[in-house]
Motif scaffolding. Structure first.
Motif, short mmCIF file in Angstrom:
data_model
loop_
_atom_site.label_atom_id
_atom_site.label_comp_id
_atom_site.label_asym_id
_atom_site.label_seq_id
_atom_site.Cartn_x
_atom_site.Cartn_y
_atom_site.Cartn_z
N ARG A 1 0.84 -1.20 0.00
CA ARG A 1 0.00 0.00 0.00
C ARG A 1 0.87 1.24 0.00
O ARG A 1 0.61 2.20 -0.72
CB ARG A 1 -0.94 0.02 1.20
N TYR A 2 1.90 1.23 0.82
CA TYR A 2 2.83 2.36 0.92
C TYR A 2 3.41 2.69 -0.46
O TYR A 2 3.54 3.86 -0.82
CB TYR A 2 3.94 1.97 1.90
N ASP A 3 3.71 1.67 -1.25
CA ASP A 3 4.27 1.88 -2.60
C ASP A 3 3.22 2.37 -3.60
O ASP A 3 3.54 3.08 -4.54
CB ASP A 3 4.91 0.59 -3.11
N LEU A 4 1.97 1.99 -3.41
CA LEU A 4 0.90 2.41 -4.32
C LEU A 4 0.49 3.86 -4.13
O LEU A 4 0.09 4.53 -5.08
CB LEU A 4 -0.34 1.53 -4.13
N VAL A 5 0.56 4.34 -2.91
CA VAL A 5 0.04 5.67 -2.59
C VAL A 5 0.67 6.78 -3.42
O VAL A 5 -0.06 7.62 -3.95
CB VAL A 5 0.14 5.94 -1.07
N PRO A 6 1.99 6.84 -3.59
CA PRO A 6 2.55 7.93 -4.40
C PRO A 6 2.03 7.92 -5.84
O PRO A 6 1.80 8.98 -6.41
CB PRO A 6 4.06 7.70 -4.37
N ASN A 7 1.83 6.73 -6.40
CA ASN A 7 1.30 6.65 -7.77
C ASN A 7 -0.12 7.21 -7.82
O ASN A 7 -0.48 7.92 -8.76
CB ASN A 7 1.31 5.20 -8.25
N LEU A 8 -0.91 6.88 -6.82
CA LEU A 8 -2.28 7.39 -6.77
C LEU A 8 -2.28 8.91 -6.60
O LEU A 8 -3.01 9.62 -7.30
CB LEU A 8 -3.05 6.73 -5.63
N GLU B 1 -5.79 -3.08 0.77
CA GLU B 1 -6.51 -2.89 2.03
C GLU B 1 -7.11 -4.21 2.51
O GLU B 1 -7.06 -4.52 3.70
CB GLU B 1 -7.61 -1.83 1.88
N ASN B 2 -7.66 -4.99 1.58
CA ASN B 2 -8.22 -6.29 1.95
C ASN B 2 -7.12 -7.23 2.45
O ASN B 2 -7.31 -7.93 3.44
CB ASN B 2 -8.96 -6.91 0.77
N ARG B 3 -5.99 -7.23 1.76
CA ARG B 3 -4.87 -8.09 2.19
C ARG B 3 -4.35 -7.68 3.56
O ARG B 3 -4.02 -8.53 4.38
CB ARG B 3 -3.74 -8.03 1.16
N ILE B 4 -4.27 -6.37 3.78
CA ILE B 4 -3.81 -5.88 5.09
C ILE B 4 -4.76 -6.35 6.18
O ILE B 4 -4.32 -6.83 7.23
CB ILE B 4 -3.70 -4.34 5.08
N SER B 5 -6.04 -6.26 5.93
CA SER B 5 -7.03 -6.68 6.91
C SER B 5 -6.89 -8.17 7.23
O SER B 5 -6.90 -8.57 8.40
CB SER B 5 -8.44 -6.39 6.38
N VAL B 6 -6.73 -8.99 6.21
CA VAL B 6 -6.57 -10.44 6.42
C VAL B 6 -5.30 -10.73 7.22
O VAL B 6 -5.33 -11.49 8.19
CB VAL B 6 -6.55 -11.18 5.06
N GLU B 7 -4.19 -10.12 6.82
CA GLU B 7 -2.93 -10.38 7.51
C GLU B 7 -2.94 -9.84 8.93
O GLU B 7 -2.37 -10.44 9.84
CB GLU B 7 -1.75 -9.81 6.72
N ARG B 8 -3.59 -8.71 9.14
CA ARG B 8 -3.71 -8.15 10.49
C ARG B 8 -4.49 -9.12 11.38
O ARG B 8 -4.10 -9.38 12.52
CB ARG B 8 -4.39 -6.79 10.42
N ASP B 9 -5.57 -9.69 10.85
CA ASP B 9 -6.35 -10.67 11.61
C ASP B 9 -5.52 -11.91 11.91
O ASP B 9 -5.56 -12.45 13.03
CB ASP B 9 -7.62 -11.07 10.85
N ARG B 10 -4.77 -12.39 10.94
CA ARG B 10 -3.92 -13.57 11.16
C ARG B 10 -2.84 -13.28 12.19
O ARG B 10 -2.53 -14.13 13.02
CB ARG B 10 -3.28 -14.01 9.84
N TYR B 11 -2.27 -12.09 12.12
CA TYR B 11 -1.25 -11.70 13.11
C TYR B 11 -1.86 -11.70 14.51
O TYR B 11 -1.29 -12.26 15.45
CB TYR B 11 -0.68 -10.32 12.77
N ASN B 12 -3.03 -11.08 14.65
CA ASN B 12 -3.67 -11.01 15.96
C ASN B 12 -4.03 -12.40 16.49
O ASN B 12 -3.94 -12.66 17.69
CB ASN B 12 -4.89 -10.10 15.93
N THR B 13 -4.41 -13.31 15.60
CA THR B 13 -4.68 -14.69 16.01
C THR B 13 -3.40 -15.35 16.52
O THR B 13 -3.41 -16.02 17.56
CB THR B 13 -5.28 -15.49 14.83
N ALA B 14 -2.30 -15.14 15.80
CA ALA B 14 -1.02 -15.72 16.23
C ALA B 14 -0.58 -15.13 17.57
O ALA B 14 -0.06 -15.85 18.44
CB ALA B 14 0.05 -15.48 15.16
N VAL B 15 -0.79 -13.83 17.76
CA VAL B 15 -0.44 -13.19 19.03
C VAL B 15 -1.28 -13.77 20.16
O VAL B 15 -0.76 -14.08 21.24
CB VAL B 15 -0.62 -11.65 18.94
N LYS B 16 -2.57 -13.94 19.91
CA LYS B 16 -3.45 -14.51 20.94
C LYS B 16 -2.97 -15.90 21.33
O LYS B 16 -2.86 -16.22 22.52
CB LYS B 16 -4.89 -14.57 20.43
N GLU B 17 -2.68 -16.75 20.34
CA GLU B 17 -2.23 -18.11 20.63
C GLU B 17 -0.90 -18.09 21.41
O GLU B 17 -0.73 -18.86 22.36
CB GLU B 17 -2.09 -18.90 19.34
N TYR B 18 0.00 -17.23 21.01
CA TYR B 18 1.29 -17.12 21.71
C TYR B 18 1.07 -16.66 23.15
O TYR B 18 1.62 -17.26 24.09
CB TYR B 18 2.19 -16.13 20.97
#
Length: 190
Positions: A51-58, A133-150
């Protein structure tokens, strides 16, 4: 008498071996959970980078048509700078909230420019940004799941004992900043 000593010694040795095995298994389990958290964080960061790389182009694609909307473009640039400087999960979460707010402002402003919405470059970039944005949301959810399990793993007995002894600390969730609770305000009159 000798048999009782041998049996007692055997019991002590078996208990010590059981404790050692339990320690190794607990330690390895915690290490695996920690590695999963780190792996998921790397996934979050890679999607944020996209996303960071796309923003300047937009921004460049819409800049010419929106010259008088400098405030929105400036907020996007400032949010991008915050993302670049963010190091901790909390800093990234805060910077991410700023970026989401700035992009929301851009989308609202773009509604007033039909020629932008029909521009193929802008359409393509917006589609890519939406996918990011959709990918970020999915990965953020997966990260939070991994944090919870840890975090649960290092709190459960008996692993909690080994976690404290080995210095394993709780991980931080990727949470929305408090500012994310309110929608961004866009003043089109100024």
């Amino acid at each position: 008498m000798k048999a009782k000593k041998t049996t007692g010694l055997l019991v002590v040795v078996l208990v010590v071996i059981a404790l050692i095995v339990a320690s190794v298994v607990s330690y390895n389990g915690i290490i695996s959970k920690e590695a999963e958290v780190e792996s998921q964080w790397a996934n979050v960061e890679s999607k944020l980078q996209r996303r960071y790389d796309l923003v300047p182009n937009l921004v460049n694609a819409v800049k010419g048509s929106m010259a008088h909307e400098e405030k929105v473009l400036t907020s996007i640039t400032e949010a991008r700078t915050k993302m670049a400087g963010a190091k901790s999960v909390k800093d990234v979460s805060t910077a991410n909230t700023a970026m989401e707010g700035a992009l929301s402002q851009l989308l609202v402003v773009m509604e007033n420019y039909p020629e932008l919405k029909s521009n193929e470059n802008v359409k393509t970039l917006m589609t890519q940004l939406e996918g990011s944005e959709n990918r970020i949301s999915v990965e953020r959810d997966r990260y939070n799941t991994a944090v919870k399990e840890y975090n649960v793993t290092i709190k459960k007995f008996p692993k909690s004992i080994f976690a404290k002894m080995a210095g394993f600390d709780q991980k931080v969730f990727f949470e929305a900043d408090k500012e994310a609770e309110s929608a961004p305000v866009v003043d089109l009159e100024n």
